[in-house]
Design an enzyme around this catalytic site. Sequence first.
Site, short mmCIF file in Angstrom:
data_model
loop_
_atom_site.label_atom_id
_atom_site.label_comp_id
_atom_site.label_asym_id
_atom_site.label_seq_id
_atom_site.Cartn_x
_atom_site.Cartn_y
_atom_site.Cartn_z
CD GLU A 285 27.25 30.20 3.26
OE1 GLU A 285 26.42 30.59 2.42
OE2 GLU A 285 27.20 30.53 4.46
CG ASP B 274 18.15 30.45 -3.74
OD1 ASP B 274 18.53 30.70 -2.58
OD2 ASP B 274 18.35 29.36 -4.30
#
Length: 278
Positions: A50, A61
């Site tokens: 990824e 995040d």
Amino acid sequence: MTTRIDTRFAELKKQGRSAFVTFLMGGDPDPATSLAIIKALPKAGADIIEIGMPFTDPMADGPAVQAAGRRALNAGMTVTRTLQMIHDFRKGEGSTPVVLMGYYNPIYIYGVEKFLTDAKAAGVDGLIVVDLPPEEDSELCIPAMKAGLNFIRLATPTTDDKRLPAVLANTSGFVYYVSITGITGSAAADSTAVGAAVARIKRHTTLPVCVGFGIRTADAARGIAERSDGAVVGSALVDALSGSLDAEGKATAKTVNAVADLAAALAAGVRSARQAAE
């Protein structure tokens, strides 16, 4: 349509083991070093790679991945350069699936149709777009499927049985189960709870279920791999990268190996899982 992702999971099923899925931010700490790291990952044992597309407002995040995105943006990383990096990776690696992970805004600005065409041409296999719910499938998910790209959806501990069918409806490739509520890198995954959650998701889909968030060690990766179809590791690899940088945040001679060595240790943990379960 059989994608590289489908092929990889079929191979792993024959081998009786789970996937080791790595996440790194594209362009971190600079485009050339990032490409060198990504090229080293298949040999280190990554089954699926990824790659994050850096974005200025990455709401899902944690601090480590946010810092990685800032380093990449400061080094001039763009959507175009991310796709070029995958194109360059594909010159020497034709079988390891690559999934782009990010947010919808940069794709929208780039142009959805152009992005899908260019991503497919670069050698991208799937997309994870964290801020597009199933209700917006016509925006990107369905066009991506038509373009031959898998669209991988996130499920979380709060995704109940009523919501799961909508989440899974147009998902392909695999399901990404986020094992903890919150941002990336914020806690350790509970492998027992994960096992129950994976079993619940599998009552709704035949797709592989990979588990991410909170996996930092080979032992943790093994525990998750024993209870799922794949262990996704991101923040730990990003931390290894950032820990190898100099005082200015630039790459050093240690950077590529710092990530590759940790990836190899984590991969060994994943690969030992099914042997332990047999």
